[in-house]
Design a protein around this motif. Structure first.
Motif, short mmCIF file in Angstrom:
data_model
loop_
_atom_site.label_atom_id
_atom_site.label_comp_id
_atom_site.label_asym_id
_atom_site.label_seq_id
_atom_site.Cartn_x
_atom_site.Cartn_y
_atom_site.Cartn_z
N CYS A 161 -1.25 -13.12 -1.57
CA CYS A 161 -0.77 -11.91 -2.22
C CYS A 161 0.32 -12.24 -3.22
O CYS A 161 1.19 -13.06 -2.94
CB CYS A 161 -0.18 -11.00 -1.14
SG CYS A 161 -0.69 -9.33 -1.26
N SER A 162 0.28 -11.59 -4.38
CA SER A 162 1.36 -11.74 -5.34
C SER A 162 1.58 -10.42 -6.06
O SER A 162 0.66 -9.62 -6.19
CB SER A 162 1.04 -12.85 -6.34
OG SER A 162 -0.07 -12.48 -7.12
N GLY A 163 2.78 -10.20 -6.51
CA GLY A 163 3.10 -8.97 -7.24
C GLY A 163 3.47 -7.86 -6.29
O GLY A 163 3.13 -7.86 -5.12
N ASP A 164 4.22 -6.90 -6.84
CA ASP A 164 4.66 -5.78 -6.00
C ASP A 164 4.38 -4.44 -6.67
O ASP A 164 5.10 -3.48 -6.48
CB ASP A 164 6.13 -5.92 -5.64
CG ASP A 164 7.05 -5.89 -6.84
OD1 ASP A 164 6.55 -5.85 -7.98
OD2 ASP A 164 8.27 -5.89 -6.65
N VAL A 165 3.33 -4.37 -7.48
CA VAL A 165 2.94 -3.10 -8.11
C VAL A 165 1.91 -2.46 -7.19
O VAL A 165 0.71 -2.62 -7.34
CB VAL A 165 2.35 -3.32 -9.53
CG1 VAL A 165 1.98 -1.99 -10.15
CG2 VAL A 165 3.34 -4.07 -10.40
N ASN A 166 2.42 -1.76 -6.18
CA ASN A 166 1.56 -1.12 -5.19
C ASN A 166 1.79 0.38 -5.21
O ASN A 166 2.80 0.85 -5.73
CB ASN A 166 1.85 -1.69 -3.80
CG ASN A 166 1.61 -3.19 -3.75
OD1 ASN A 166 0.61 -3.68 -4.26
ND2 ASN A 166 2.54 -3.92 -3.17
N TYR A 167 0.86 1.13 -4.64
CA TYR A 167 0.96 2.59 -4.67
C TYR A 167 0.57 3.18 -3.33
O TYR A 167 -0.16 2.58 -2.54
CB TYR A 167 0.11 3.17 -5.80
CG TYR A 167 -1.34 2.73 -5.81
CD1 TYR A 167 -2.32 3.47 -5.16
CD2 TYR A 167 -1.73 1.57 -6.47
CE1 TYR A 167 -3.64 3.07 -5.16
CE2 TYR A 167 -3.06 1.17 -6.48
CZ TYR A 167 -4.02 1.92 -5.82
OH TYR A 167 -5.35 1.52 -5.83
N MET A 168 1.08 4.40 -3.10
CA MET A 168 0.79 5.13 -1.87
C MET A 168 -0.66 5.63 -1.87
O MET A 168 -1.21 5.93 -2.92
CB MET A 168 1.72 6.34 -1.74
CG MET A 168 3.18 6.00 -1.56
SD MET A 168 3.54 5.36 0.07
CE MET A 168 3.03 6.73 1.09
N LEU A 169 -1.19 5.78 -0.66
CA LEU A 169 -2.52 6.37 -0.46
C LEU A 169 -2.34 7.59 0.44
O LEU A 169 -1.64 7.53 1.45
CB LEU A 169 -3.46 5.35 0.19
CG LEU A 169 -3.70 4.10 -0.67
CD1 LEU A 169 -4.37 3.00 0.14
CD2 LEU A 169 -4.53 4.45 -1.89
N PHE A 170 -2.98 8.68 0.07
CA PHE A 170 -2.78 9.97 0.71
C PHE A 170 -4.03 10.43 1.48
O PHE A 170 -5.10 9.81 1.36
CB PHE A 170 -2.40 11.00 -0.35
CG PHE A 170 -1.11 10.69 -1.04
CD1 PHE A 170 0.10 10.99 -0.44
CD2 PHE A 170 -1.09 10.07 -2.29
CE1 PHE A 170 1.30 10.69 -1.06
CE2 PHE A 170 0.10 9.77 -2.92
CZ PHE A 170 1.31 10.08 -2.30
N PRO A 171 -3.94 11.51 2.26
CA PRO A 171 -5.09 11.97 3.04
C PRO A 171 -6.36 12.17 2.20
O PRO A 171 -6.31 12.70 1.09
CB PRO A 171 -4.59 13.29 3.63
CG PRO A 171 -3.12 13.07 3.79
CD PRO A 171 -2.74 12.30 2.56
N TYR A 172 -7.47 11.72 2.78
CA TYR A 172 -8.76 11.69 2.10
C TYR A 172 -9.84 11.91 3.17
O TYR A 172 -9.76 11.33 4.25
CB TYR A 172 -8.94 10.33 1.43
CG TYR A 172 -10.20 10.15 0.62
CD1 TYR A 172 -10.20 10.38 -0.75
CD2 TYR A 172 -11.38 9.73 1.22
CE1 TYR A 172 -11.34 10.19 -1.51
CE2 TYR A 172 -12.53 9.54 0.47
CZ TYR A 172 -12.51 9.77 -0.89
OH TYR A 172 -13.65 9.59 -1.63
#
Length: 191
Positions: A161-172
């Protein structure tokens, strides 16, 4: 850095959509997500995620009881909350809780993508109308899922793993079938 361009495109796609933004992190720290009948998503809000722990409380009401049109789809895993990982799309690397109404119970699962491979493991069963504590931690190259501090599942994550550009995931909802009726999930978070 090769994943930064697709991630930027994903962020641009979501922000270009004409949808109402209802972030659970602005102001009040409790949000009721509603997945509308015939839809999959409850929210298209883009919220970055940094860190190695996501903790929240969530409660399902009777709207979580459903029956799919195709019998084999009843075993599909719906999604609760989580995050993308490794500076990549969530179908490449991510960790989130999943859930399903199965055999007259609300099951909670660990639901991950690791290098594009989907990994699902049963965690526990929870009661309707009860607030439960959920936590996903990254510990020693593993995603560690706990519910109410007791039920625990570990899934190996991408070690490169590299980088820290991550995002939240919501109910689906889904799988391939959309929600058969409106489904609501109350989520309380400190994020």
């Amino acid at each position: 850095m090769k994943n930064a361009i697709p991630l930027f495109g994903l962020l641009l796609f979501f922000t270009a959509c004409n949808v109402e933004i209802d972030s659970p992190f602005a102001g009040d720290d409790q949000k009721v997500y509603i997945i509308k009948q015939g839809q999959h998503e409850s929210n298209r809000t883009i919220k970055s995620f940094k860190g190695d722990v996501l903790g929240f409380k969530a409660s399902f009401d009777e709207s979580a009881i459903y029956e799919t049109k195709r019998e084999e789809n009843q075993a599909d895993i719906n999604k609760l909350m989580g995050f993308s990982d490794c500076n990549s799309h969530h179908h490449e690397n991510s960790a989130r809780f999943g859930w399903r109404w199965y055999n007259d119970k609300l099951e909670v699962h660990a639901y991950c993508y690791v290098n594009g491979d989907r990994k699902i493991e049963y965690v526990t069963t929870v009661a309707l109308n009860e607030m439960n504590d959920y936590q996903i931690s990254i510990i020693d190259n593993k995603y560690v899922f706990t519910v109410n501090g007791a039920s625990r599942v570990e899934i190996n994550k991408n070690p490169n793993c590299s980088g820290d550009v991550n995002y939240m995931l919501f109910p689906y909802f889904g799988g391939d079938e959309p929600a058969p009726h409106d489904i609501s999930v109350a989520v309380h978070t400190d994020q």
